[in-house]
Design an enzyme around this catalytic site. Sequence first.
Site, PDB file in Angstrom:
ATOM      1  N   SER A   1       0.809  -1.223   0.000  1.00 11.10           N
ATOM      2  CA  SER A   1       0.000   0.000   0.000  1.00 11.10           C
ATOM      3  C   SER A   1       0.839   1.268   0.000  1.00 11.10           C
ATOM      4  CB  SER A   1      -0.941   0.024   1.214  1.00 11.10           C
ATOM      5  OG  SER A   1      -0.241   0.347   2.392  1.00 11.10           O
TER       6      SER A   1
ATOM      7  N   LYS B   1       1.325   4.153   7.424  1.00 14.17           N
ATOM      8  CA  LYS B   1       0.545   5.002   6.528  1.00 14.17           C
ATOM      9  C   LYS B   1       0.975   6.469   6.675  1.00 14.17           C
ATOM     10  CE  LYS B   1      -2.372   1.955   4.762  1.00 14.17           C
ATOM     11  NZ  LYS B   1      -1.597   0.790   5.216  1.00 14.17           N
TER      12      LYS B   1
END
Length: 231
Positions: free
Chosen positions: A152, A190
Amino acid sequence: MLTRKQRDLLAFIHKRVQRDGVPPSFDEMKDALDLRSKSGIHRLITALEERGFIRRLAHRARAIEITRLPEDLAAGSTFVPQVIEGSAAAPAPAPARAMRVETYSQDLPVMGRIAAGVPIEAISEVSHHVAVPGQMLDRGGEHYALEVHGDSMIDAGINDGDIVVIREQTTADNGEIVVALVEGHEATLKRYRKTNGMIALEAANQAYETRLLRDDQVQVQGRLVGLIRSY
C-alpha cells in the site's frame, strides 16, 4: 550549472528525503514545481542525472538517490554522501571544504512485521537486529526497525520486504509517514493527516482507500526516518 527549475526540483527532493526518508512521487514533484504534466519532471530528472546530482536505482519503485548538492544547497545541510568501500590503498587527502562523512552504524531491533496494506496485529517482539547507518537516525531519539508487509506504500518508494527505520514518538505532523496503532491492536504504516478531529491514514497506492478514524482510535507509535532494502 543548474537551471532554476532543476535546482528547485533537487532542493525539493532533498528536503523530502531528509524529512521522510524516501523521495517524493512524480505527482508531488509536479505539484511542487507547478508543472502541468509529469513529462516535464522526467526531463528535469534526466538532466539532474546527466549532471551527476542524482542517481536512479534500477528495479525499485520511485528510487532516487542524491549523490551531491550544489554549494548553496549543501551549506548548512545535514546531507551525507554515500560512502562506498574501495581498495585498501591509502586514501587521498580530503579536498578543501570537503563535507564530513559519518560512517558509524547502530544495531536496531527489528520488531516483527508492519502492514503496508490491511493492518496486522500489533508488533511487540524482537525478531532480529539490523545495522543502520547513523545518518538515518535522529540525534537524541529512540529508534526501532520493522519489516514491511504489503504494497500500500509503493508510491512512496516503500516495497514489500523493505526494512523501515522508525523514530519512537507519539505525535506526528500532517503528511508524515507513521506507524499507527489502530484501536489498540492493529499496526499499520501510513501517511498521517489530522483534520476536524478525525485522523486520515492514507495509503500511497490507488488500490487502497484512505481510512478515516476518530482521534481516540489511533495512537502514533513512531515516524519513518529511513529505509533499508536487500536484493
